[in-house]
Design a protein around this motif. Structure first.
Motif, PDB file in Angstrom:
ATOM      1  N   UNK A  86      25.725   4.878  51.856  1.00 57.20           N
ATOM      2  CA  UNK A  86      25.754   5.882  52.927  1.00 57.20           C
ATOM      3  C   UNK A  86      24.742   6.980  52.650  1.00 57.20           C
ATOM      4  N   UNK A  87      24.122   7.442  53.731  1.00 59.17           N
ATOM      5  CA  UNK A  87      23.235   8.601  53.657  1.00 59.17           C
ATOM      6  C   UNK A  87      23.263   9.300  55.005  1.00 59.17           C
ATOM      7  N   UNK A  88      23.384  10.632  55.028  1.00 62.95           N
ATOM      8  CA  UNK A  88      23.363  11.322  56.315  1.00 62.95           C
ATOM      9  C   UNK A  88      22.116  10.959  57.116  1.00 62.95           C
ATOM     10  N   UNK A  89      22.303  10.637  58.374  1.00 65.11           N
ATOM     11  CA  UNK A  89      21.194  10.236  59.223  1.00 65.11           C
ATOM     12  C   UNK A  89      20.963   8.742  59.255  1.00 65.11           C
ATOM     13  N   UNK A  90      21.630   8.006  58.365  1.00 66.74           N
ATOM     14  CA  UNK A  90      21.515   6.551  58.367  1.00 66.74           C
ATOM     15  C   UNK A  90      20.435   6.043  57.449  1.00 66.74           C
ATOM     16  N   UNK A  91      20.537   4.785  57.116  1.00 63.70           N
ATOM     17  CA  UNK A  91      19.589   4.120  56.236  1.00 63.70           C
ATOM     18  C   UNK A  91      18.856   3.042  57.026  1.00 63.70           C
ATOM     19  N   UNK A  92      18.014   2.313  56.337  1.00 63.95           N
ATOM     20  CA  UNK A  92      17.400   1.139  56.930  1.00 63.95           C
ATOM     21  C   UNK A  92      17.116   0.142  55.822  1.00 63.95           C
ATOM     22  N   UNK A  93      16.726  -1.068  56.208  1.00 65.95           N
ATOM     23  CA  UNK A  93      16.515  -2.086  55.194  1.00 65.95           C
ATOM     24  C   UNK A  93      15.564  -3.164  55.653  1.00 65.95           C
ATOM     25  N   UNK A  94      15.317  -4.076  54.742  1.00 64.76           N
ATOM     26  CA  UNK A  94      14.492  -5.246  55.008  1.00 64.76           C
ATOM     27  C   UNK A  94      14.923  -6.330  54.040  1.00 64.76           C
ATOM     28  N   UNK A  95      14.726  -7.584  54.432  1.00 61.69           N
ATOM     29  CA  UNK A  95      15.133  -8.706  53.597  1.00 61.69           C
ATOM     30  C   UNK A  95      13.993  -9.701  53.463  1.00 61.69           C
ATOM     31  N   UNK A  96      13.943 -10.348  52.315  1.00 55.48           N
ATOM     32  CA  UNK A  96      12.961 -11.394  52.076  1.00 55.48           C
ATOM     33  C   UNK A  96      13.113 -11.945  50.674  1.00 55.48           C
ATOM     34  N   UNK A  97      12.768 -13.197  50.494  1.00 51.16           N
ATOM     35  CA  UNK A  97      12.855 -13.859  49.191  1.00 51.16           C
ATOM     36  C   UNK A  97      14.246 -13.762  48.567  1.00 51.16           C
ATOM     37  N   UNK A  98      15.283 -13.801  49.404  1.00 47.89           N
ATOM     38  CA  UNK A  98      16.651 -13.762  48.904  1.00 47.89           C
ATOM     39  C   UNK A  98      17.124 -12.391  48.466  1.00 47.89           C
ATOM     40  N   UNK A  99      16.342 -11.336  48.754  1.00 48.25           N
ATOM     41  CA  UNK A  99      16.679  -9.974  48.339  1.00 48.25           C
ATOM     42  C   UNK A  99      16.796  -9.101  49.581  1.00 48.25           C
ATOM     43  N   UNK A 100      17.783  -8.201  49.584  1.00 47.28           N
ATOM     44  CA  UNK A 100      17.907  -7.204  50.650  1.00 47.28           C
ATOM     45  C   UNK A 100      17.610  -5.844  50.034  1.00 47.28           C
ATOM     46  N   UNK A 101      16.625  -5.158  50.609  1.00 41.42           N
ATOM     47  CA  UNK A 101      16.274  -3.806  50.154  1.00 41.42           C
ATOM     48  C   UNK A 101      16.900  -2.825  51.141  1.00 41.42           C
ATOM     49  N   UNK A 102      17.643  -1.846  50.629  1.00 39.69           N
ATOM     50  CA  UNK A 102      18.258  -0.828  51.469  1.00 39.69           C
ATOM     51  C   UNK A 102      17.684   0.529  51.047  1.00 39.69           C
ATOM     52  N   UNK A 103      17.109   1.237  51.996  1.00 39.59           N
ATOM     53  CA  UNK A 103      16.556   2.570  51.751  1.00 39.59           C
ATOM     54  C   UNK A 103      17.625   3.577  52.113  1.00 39.59           C
ATOM     55  N   UNK A 104      18.174   4.242  51.119  1.00 38.28           N
ATOM     56  CA  UNK A 104      19.234   5.217  51.335  1.00 38.28           C
ATOM     57  C   UNK A 104      18.729   6.567  50.838  1.00 38.28           C
ATOM     58  N   UNK A 105      18.205   7.356  51.761  1.00 38.20           N
ATOM     59  CA  UNK A 105      17.733   8.688  51.418  1.00 38.20           C
ATOM     60  C   UNK A 105      16.650   8.691  50.351  1.00 38.20           C
ATOM     61  N   UNK A 106      15.767   7.696  50.354  1.00 34.83           N
ATOM     62  CA  UNK A 106      14.701   7.625  49.374  1.00 34.83           C
ATOM     63  C   UNK A 106      15.034   6.762  48.169  1.00 34.83           C
TER      64      UNK A 106
END
Length: 167
Positions: free
Chosen positions: A145-165
């Motif tokens: 969780x991060x105020x304002x929401x996060x975002x992500x991307x997936x590839x090569x079997x990995x999910x990257x989640x950007x949570x406030x940097x």
């Protein structure tokens, strides 16, 4: 570069379109239409070559989807005011909100499929990130969780989640 356009279904005027994604060997985007009778509807457009498009009305109401992603068998589209829908055939769409709590207004900032799960990022409820194997039955991601929401991307079997940097 040669620009192309598609005929809008039902003789409507498009009032909103998503960006185009290439998923499961198809180009896909969503559009909301203001119909001639004053009502609105949501359409999905698909194309295998990016030139010939097929538009299909999927909802008899306007849903401003902002993000969508797909597994090999399921697509999840999410948008404003908590709208999130799931389909296995791109024709029959079922509401699939991340939470049944309707006390808060929230919008989705991203939806990603990777590592066998969908991840849905929202800007309400302190910016909680939710996950689901099927696109229904969502659960909060621990420390997601991060105020304002996060975002992500997936590839090569990995999910990257950007949570406030932080990733």
């Amino acid at each position: 570069w040669t620009p192309h356009s598609q005929t809008i279904a039902d003789g409507a005027k498009s009032s909103f379109e998503t960006k185009v994604h290439f998923l499961n060997n198809k180009f896909v985007f969503f559009a909301t239409h203001a119909l001639t009778n004053g009502s609105g509807a949501t359409f999905i457009y698909t194309s295998t070559d990016g030139q010939a498009w097929t538009g299909t009305k999927i909802l008899d109401s306007v849903k401003a989807f902002v993000e969508f992603d797909a597994s090999a068998t399921t697509m999840v589209a999410s948008g404003t005011n908590g709208a999130q829908y799931v389909a296995i055939d791109l024709v029959t769409w079922t509401s699939s909100p991340v939470t049944s709590d309707t006390g808060g207004i929230y919008s989705h900032s991203d939806v990603v499929y990777g590592a066998g799960r969908f991840f849905s990022f929202i800007n309400g409820f302190a910016g909680t990130t939710y996950s689901s194997v099927t696109g229904t039955g969502w659960t909060p991601v621990p420390n997601g969780a991060t105020p304002g929401g996060a975002n992500g991307e997936a590839g090569n079997g990995v999910v990257m989640i950007n949570i406030g940097g932080d990733y």
